[in-house]
Write an enzyme that holds these catalytic residues in place. Structure first.
Site, PDB file in Angstrom:
ATOM      1  N   PHE A   1       0.832  -1.205   0.000  1.00 16.49           N
ATOM      2  CA  PHE A   1       0.000   0.000   0.000  1.00 16.49           C
ATOM      3  C   PHE A   1       0.865   1.253   0.000  1.00 16.49           C
ATOM      4  CE2 PHE A   1      -3.218   3.004   0.754  1.00 16.49           C
ATOM      5  CZ  PHE A   1      -2.853   3.809   1.828  1.00 16.49           C
TER       6      PHE A   1
ATOM      7  N   LEU B   1      -6.309   4.763  14.347  1.00 12.42           N
ATOM      8  CA  LEU B   1      -6.614   3.729  13.340  1.00 12.42           C
ATOM      9  C   LEU B   1      -6.725   2.403  14.083  1.00 12.42           C
ATOM     10  CD1 LEU B   1      -6.947   2.373  10.611  1.00 12.42           C
ATOM     11  CD2 LEU B   1      -4.470   2.488  10.311  1.00 12.42           C
TER      12      LEU B   1
ATOM     13  N   VAL C   1      -8.698  -1.563  13.809  1.00 11.62           N
ATOM     14  CA  VAL C   1      -9.554  -2.575  13.172  1.00 11.62           C
ATOM     15  C   VAL C   1      -9.773  -3.665  14.206  1.00 11.62           C
ATOM     16  CG1 VAL C   1      -9.683  -4.306  11.322  1.00 11.62           C
ATOM     17  CG2 VAL C   1      -8.696  -2.035  10.859  1.00 11.62           C
TER      18      VAL C   1
ATOM     19  N   ARG D   1      -7.309  -6.400   4.881  1.00 11.73           N
ATOM     20  CA  ARG D   1      -6.912  -5.216   4.123  1.00 11.73           C
ATOM     21  C   ARG D   1      -7.918  -4.079   4.285  1.00 11.73           C
ATOM     22  NH1 ARG D   1      -1.854  -5.240   3.440  1.00 11.73           N
ATOM     23  NH2 ARG D   1      -1.921  -3.883   1.588  1.00 11.73           N
ATOM     24  N   LEU D   2      -8.479  -3.925   5.509  1.00 11.89           N
ATOM     25  CA  LEU D   2      -9.378  -2.792   5.771  1.00 11.89           C
ATOM     26  C   LEU D   2      -8.594  -1.502   5.974  1.00 11.89           C
ATOM     27  CD1 LEU D   2     -12.197  -4.174   8.116  1.00 11.89           C
ATOM     28  CD2 LEU D   2     -12.426  -3.318   5.793  1.00 11.89           C
ATOM     29  N   ALA D   3      -7.408  -1.595   6.598  1.00  8.79           N
ATOM     30  CA  ALA D   3      -6.658  -0.382   6.929  1.00  8.79           C
ATOM     31  C   ALA D   3      -6.344   0.462   5.683  1.00  8.79           C
ATOM     32  CB  ALA D   3      -5.385  -0.740   7.687  1.00  8.79           C
TER      33      ALA D   3
ATOM     34  N   LEU E   1      -1.113  12.528  20.286  1.00 10.29           N
ATOM     35  CA  LEU E   1      -1.786  11.840  21.406  1.00 10.29           C
ATOM     36  C   LEU E   1      -1.849  10.333  21.168  1.00 10.29           C
ATOM     37  CD1 LEU E   1      -4.649  14.429  21.736  1.00 10.29           C
ATOM     38  CD2 LEU E   1      -2.534  14.259  23.078  1.00 10.29           C
TER      39      LEU E   1
HETATM   40  C1  LIG Z   1       1.907   0.706  28.889  1.00 12.71           C
HETATM   41  O1  LIG Z   1       0.845   0.412  28.028  1.00 12.71           O
HETATM   42  C2  LIG Z   1       1.094   0.399  26.682  1.00 12.71           C
HETATM   43  C3  LIG Z   1      -0.015   0.146  25.870  1.00 12.71           C
HETATM   44  C4  LIG Z   1       0.180   0.098  24.487  1.00 12.71           C
HETATM   45  C5  LIG Z   1       1.434   0.338  23.908  1.00 12.71           C
HETATM   46  C6  LIG Z   1       2.509   0.615  24.740  1.00 12.71           C
HETATM   47  C7  LIG Z   1       3.884   0.877  24.159  1.00 12.71           C
HETATM   48  C8  LIG Z   1       3.793   2.065  23.227  1.00 12.71           C
HETATM   49  N1  LIG Z   1       3.541   1.897  22.005  1.00 12.71           N
HETATM   50  N2  LIG Z   1       3.978   3.318  23.782  1.00 12.71           N
HETATM   51  C9  LIG Z   1       3.942   4.452  23.010  1.00 12.71           C
HETATM   52  O2  LIG Z   1       3.646   4.457  21.822  1.00 12.71           O
HETATM   53  C10 LIG Z   1       4.324   5.713  23.681  1.00 12.71           C
HETATM   54  C11 LIG Z   1       5.343   5.730  24.614  1.00 12.71           C
HETATM   55  C12 LIG Z   1       5.697   6.968  25.183  1.00 12.71           C
HETATM   56  C13 LIG Z   1       5.034   8.137  24.805  1.00 12.71           C
HETATM   57  N3  LIG Z   1       4.020   8.097  23.897  1.00 12.71           N
HETATM   58  C14 LIG Z   1       3.673   6.922  23.351  1.00 12.71           C
HETATM   59  O3  LIG Z   1       2.666   6.877  22.428  1.00 12.71           O
HETATM   60  C15 LIG Z   1       1.723   7.948  22.498  1.00 12.71           C
HETATM   61  C16 LIG Z   1       1.850   8.742  21.206  1.00 12.71           C
HETATM   62  C17 LIG Z   1       1.386   7.919  20.021  1.00 12.71           C
HETATM   63  N4  LIG Z   1       0.018   7.422  20.235  1.00 12.71           N
HETATM   64  C18 LIG Z   1      -0.075   6.572  21.435  1.00 12.71           C
HETATM   65  C19 LIG Z   1       0.328   7.353  22.678  1.00 12.71           C
HETATM   66  C20 LIG Z   1       2.350   0.659  26.133  1.00 12.71           C
END
Ligand SMILES: COc1cccc(CC(=N)NC(=O)c2cccnc2OC2CCNCC2)c1
Length: 389
Positions: free
Chosen positions: A5, A139, A141, A149-151, A389
């Site tokens: 994609f 985003l 699903v 392939r919905l995304a 966010l």
């Molecule tokens: C602790 O609980 C979690 C639940 C789901 C995913 C993650 C790891 C992760 N993926 N963390 C981040 O993406 C992240 C770590 C530090 C600061 N901001 C972040 O992501 C923000 C910004 C992007 N959208 C999600 C929130 C941790």
């Protein structure tokens, strides 16, 4: 083919990395609005598009539950983001938002919400160009509909609806590498409630460390140490706007916040966003600012706890107070508000306090992307002044 994609999209392609003959800026010119596809893209026949009115309690509930059960998990599938309804209403209704950019997919038969994607308008400065963009997020699903392939069709649909509003660029993040990151950030965590974090498997007891030694290591004062440190109020919007605009001007990519944006994104909202400032007791000048947003995670499969209360560093400006001291005060108030952990990316000047304030490196990375805008060379995270966010 790995990126079937994304190789069809106007984004920096891996094959073009390092090709300095390609100019920085939009990859494709805008299309005349009359040439933008007027009707929605086709979904597989059992599914239909729906616009999610986040003002509707019922619809907001459906979105909340879809994300709560199917949105991003950590690499070990121990935690899943659990954005609150108030947070979603805040995140999706900034000044100038379009309800048509809050896009859902329902199963025709059951009318159940099975997928979601959103955009919100933002003015993002890239070097000295302010560009109207869509910030794409959420985003999701349903787990049972993955690899249908919905995304790709959801991404094309939100792009089409953004084009209809004469906006041709977008910004988004992902935990996975896609063509092509403008920068890659490391995330860091500061324990506030180490006992719970170890109990739920978020952290591990350090080598040669006891639990009581660990609790002592992360202990914080009961209240902020900076004189004049207080919660932001509506009357502070003009001063905070000036402080923030000036501070963000040093970064290659940053939001171009005006006072309406600052009022929406940074005025404290219970259990959604907290912001504090330092008002000089002598001059009453506002000299510093710090903020964090509330994003809990569901704890998957722990007997004693169901939710991890996490604070995420947002925008911070230190002009008189040392950033180290300002951020320590942010940790102190986050602990007072019963957060278990304080998360931060290594963006802006965060690297100057992470290790010293006892943040530990997370086990993943967050990649930032621009759609239809080429950045000549990838940025370092210190050149990035944008927190999504
Ligand atoms: C602790 O609980 C979690 C639940 C789901 C995913 C993650 C790891 C992760 N993926 N963390 C981040 O993406 C992240 C770590 C530090 C600061 N901001 C972040 O992501 C923000 C910004 C992007 N959208 C999600 C929130 C941790």
């Amino acid at each position: 083919k790995k990126h079937k994609f994304w190789e069809t999209q106007p984004v920096g392609q891996f094959k073009d990395v390092g090709d300095s003959s390609l100019p920085e800026g939009p990859i494709e010119p805008p299309t005349p609005l009359s040439e933008v596809k007027q009707e929605p893209y086709n979904l597989p026949s059992p599914y239909e598009w729906t616009t999610c009115d986040m003002d509707s309690e019922e619809t907001c509930n459906e979105v909340y539950n879809l994300l709560k059960n199917n949105y991003v998990e950590d690499d070990e599938n121990m935690f899943r983001f659990n954005y609150s309804k108030e947070f979603l209403r805040w995140a999706l209704r900034p000044p100038g938002y379009y309800r048509s950019w809050h896009i859902g997919v329902r199963a025709k038969a059951s009318k159940k919400l099975v997928a979601f994607i959103t955009g919100v308008p933002a003015r993002i400065r890239v070097r000295d160009e302010v560009v109207k963009m869509a910030e794409i997020n959420f985003l999701c699903v349903h787990k049972k509909l993955r690899s249908k392939r919905l995304a790709p069709v959801m991404i094309k649909e939100v792009t089409r609806r953004v084009h209809l509003e004469n906006i041709w660029q977008a910004a988004y993040t992902a935990g996975v590498v896609l063509p092509t990151p403008i920068t890659t950030c490391q995330y860091w965590h500061r324990s506030l409630n180490p006992k719970k974090l170890i109990d739920v498997g978020f952290s591990r007891l350090g080598a040669r460390m006891t639990m009581s030694r660990t609790i002592k290591l992360y202990r914080l004062p009961d209240s902020p140490v900076t004189p004049g440190f207080r919660k932001m109020e509506l009357r502070d919007v003009p001063a905070v706007s000036r402080l923030l605009r000036n501070y963000l001007s040093q970064f290659v990519v940053a939001p171009d916040f005006d006072e309406d944006d600052v009022e929406h994104w940074l005025l404290p909202t219970d259990s959604v966003v907290d912001s504090f400032l330092v008002e000089s007791p002598q001059t009453h000048e506002i000299t510093d600012f710090c903020s964090f947003y509330t994003l809990p995670s569901s704890i998957l499969g722990n007997q004693n706890y169901s939710t991890l209360k996490a604070a995420y560093s947002y925008y911070n400006v230190a002009t008189k107070t040392p950033l180290l001291q300002l951020m320590n005060d942010a940790l102190i108030v986050a602990r007072q508000k019963d957060f278990d952990v304080f998360n931060a990316l290594d963006v802006m000047e965060n690297q100057s306090f992470l290790k010293e304030l006892k943040f530990g490196p997370g086990d993943g990375q967050l990649h930032y992307y621009l759609y239809n805008y080429r950045i000549r060379n990838a940025l370092t995270p210190t050149e990035l002044g944008l927190v999504l966010l």
